[in-house]
Scaffold this active site. Structure first.
Site, mmCIF file in Angstrom:
data_model
loop_
_atom_site.group_PDB
_atom_site.id
_atom_site.type_symbol
_atom_site.label_atom_id
_atom_site.label_comp_id
_atom_site.label_asym_id
_atom_site.label_seq_id
_atom_site.Cartn_x
_atom_site.Cartn_y
_atom_site.Cartn_z
ATOM 1 C CG HIS A 247 -1.745 -1.204 1.413
ATOM 2 N ND1 HIS A 247 -2.863 -1.464 0.663
ATOM 3 C CD2 HIS A 247 -1.621 -2.255 2.266
ATOM 4 C CE1 HIS A 247 -3.415 -2.606 1.049
ATOM 5 N NE2 HIS A 247 -2.680 -3.103 2.020
HETATM 6 C C1 BDR Z 1 -3.200 0.671 5.216
HETATM 7 O O1 BDR Z 1 -3.401 0.121 6.519
HETATM 8 C C2 BDR Z 1 -2.186 -0.312 7.089
HETATM 9 O O2 BDR Z 1 -2.301 -1.611 7.538
HETATM 10 C C3 BDR Z 1 -1.130 -0.157 6.025
HETATM 11 O O3 BDR Z 1 0.083 0.302 6.599
HETATM 12 C C4 BDR Z 1 -1.709 0.847 5.066
HETATM 13 O O4 BDR Z 1 -1.357 2.166 5.408
HETATM 14 C C5 BDR Z 1 -3.856 -0.229 4.192
HETATM 15 O O5 BDR Z 1 -5.223 -0.345 4.429
#
Ligand code: BDR
Ligand code: CA
Length: 318
Positions: A247
């Site tokens: 992400h």
């Molecule tokens: C987001 O949530 C966190 O678990 C990750 O770091 C990312 O920023 C994805 O949904």
């Protein structure tokens, strides 16, 4: 004559997290384009003391000891904290064992730091890269609404529309943890770009990519490979895809190579009171509500180009 692009000054607001860590490393590896002025931390994937310690550790791994870290909000604006150890492990960066950081966090709270820094800055000088719940930014805007005019842009890994949710059936984690904060930031009029799950679910880190990180032969490449192997387990079992979403590095990649991404300017509203849908980013992709556009919402990514960029850059680090 070709225009020489200037380095963009950024503040990274983050809750490391393995994918946050890779994002920080990507920014550190790109000093020709990005000038990381500071890192601010927030509670999210794990509690604040851990996200702060992790940020310091990752900066030290990537040769960024000169960058100050400010610890911010230990909890969302109004709700109880929600964490994600089930994905990231107890430390938030399980998979690697990094030495205790040498540098300490700064004494000033991140929210006060943001207020002071933006107030002292020229309009449009600083970009905010937000990789976790957006609590610190909302708190700073609540305290000092005048800073909105100073912020060049916020790029936020948050939300989802076509992919709907990852922490609940309807909500993405960063928005779900603090939807009131997301609502405040959206309503502030700040220039905001969402990098939602619709993008990051197309940036799958496959076994081949992990091998390429490991083969770089530097400490950072090994750490990235080890960390992502840990965090991928959960997503691979959940989605049954051939790779797991990566992400937060998409935020930094968007600054480095915006042409890898596409999206639209649309209206985004945050569901604050849903029975099943609290934290949903209601993204009016088809323009049916006639509510005015208030954000750029990205939808797609050139995943091969993204991984080529990321792997090449991580290879530049210690
Ligand atoms: C987001 O949530 C966190 O678990 C990750 O770091 C990312 O920023 C994805 O949904
Ligand atoms: Ca994050």
């Amino acid at each position: 004559m070709a225009k020489i692009p200037s380095r963009r000054k950024i503040i990274i607001d983050t809750d490391p997290g393995q994918d946050d860590s890779v994002a920080i490393l990507l920014a550190l590896a790109s000093p020709d384009e990005l000038d990381i002025r500071s890192v601010t931390t927030v509670a999210g994937n794990v509690p604040l003391w851990r996200t702060t310690e992790n940020a310091l550790k990752i900066l030290e791994l990537g040769g960024g000891t000169h960058i100050p870290v400010y610890a911010g909000s230990a909890r969302p604006l109004t709700r109880e904290p929600v964490t994600a150890e089930h994905v990231h492990g107890e430390t938030g960066i399980n998979g690697v064992n990094l030495p205790a950081p040498v540098r300490q966090p700064e004494a000033l709270n991140a929210v006060d730091f943001l207020v002071e820094t933006f107030r002292a800055s020229e309009p449009g000088d600083l970009t905010l890269c937000v990789l976790g719940p957006i609590t610190n930014i909302a708190s700073a805007i609540q305290k000092a609404p005048d800073i909105v005019a100073k912020i060049r842009e916020i790029i936020w890994m948050g939300g989802a529309y076509f992919e709907v949710g990852n922490i609940t059936p309807a909500a993405e984690f960063n928005v779900y943890v603090d939807p009131e904060a997301a609502d405040i930031v959206l309503k502030s009029g700040v220039k905001l770009t969402f990098i939602p799950l619709d993008v990051t679910h197309r940036a799958l880190c496959t076994h081949q990519h992990l091998k390429r990180f490991a083969a770089l032969g530097n400490k950072s490449g090994t750490a990235v490979s080890e960390m992502l192997q840990f965090s991928e387990r959960f997503d691979l079992a959940k989605y049954l895809w051939l790779g797991a979403p990566l992400h937060d590095p998409c935020v930094i990649a968007y600054l480095l190579k915006p042409d890898l991404f596409s999206g639209r300017q649309i209206n985004v509203s945050i569901e604050l009171k849903g029975e099943f849908t609290t934290g949903m980013t209601v993204a009016d992709w088809w323009g049916v509500s006639k509510r005015p556009a208030n954000a750029t919402f990205l939808r797609d990514i050139d995943a091969a180009g993204f991984y080529d960029l990321l792997i090449e850059r991580i290879g530049r680090l210690p």
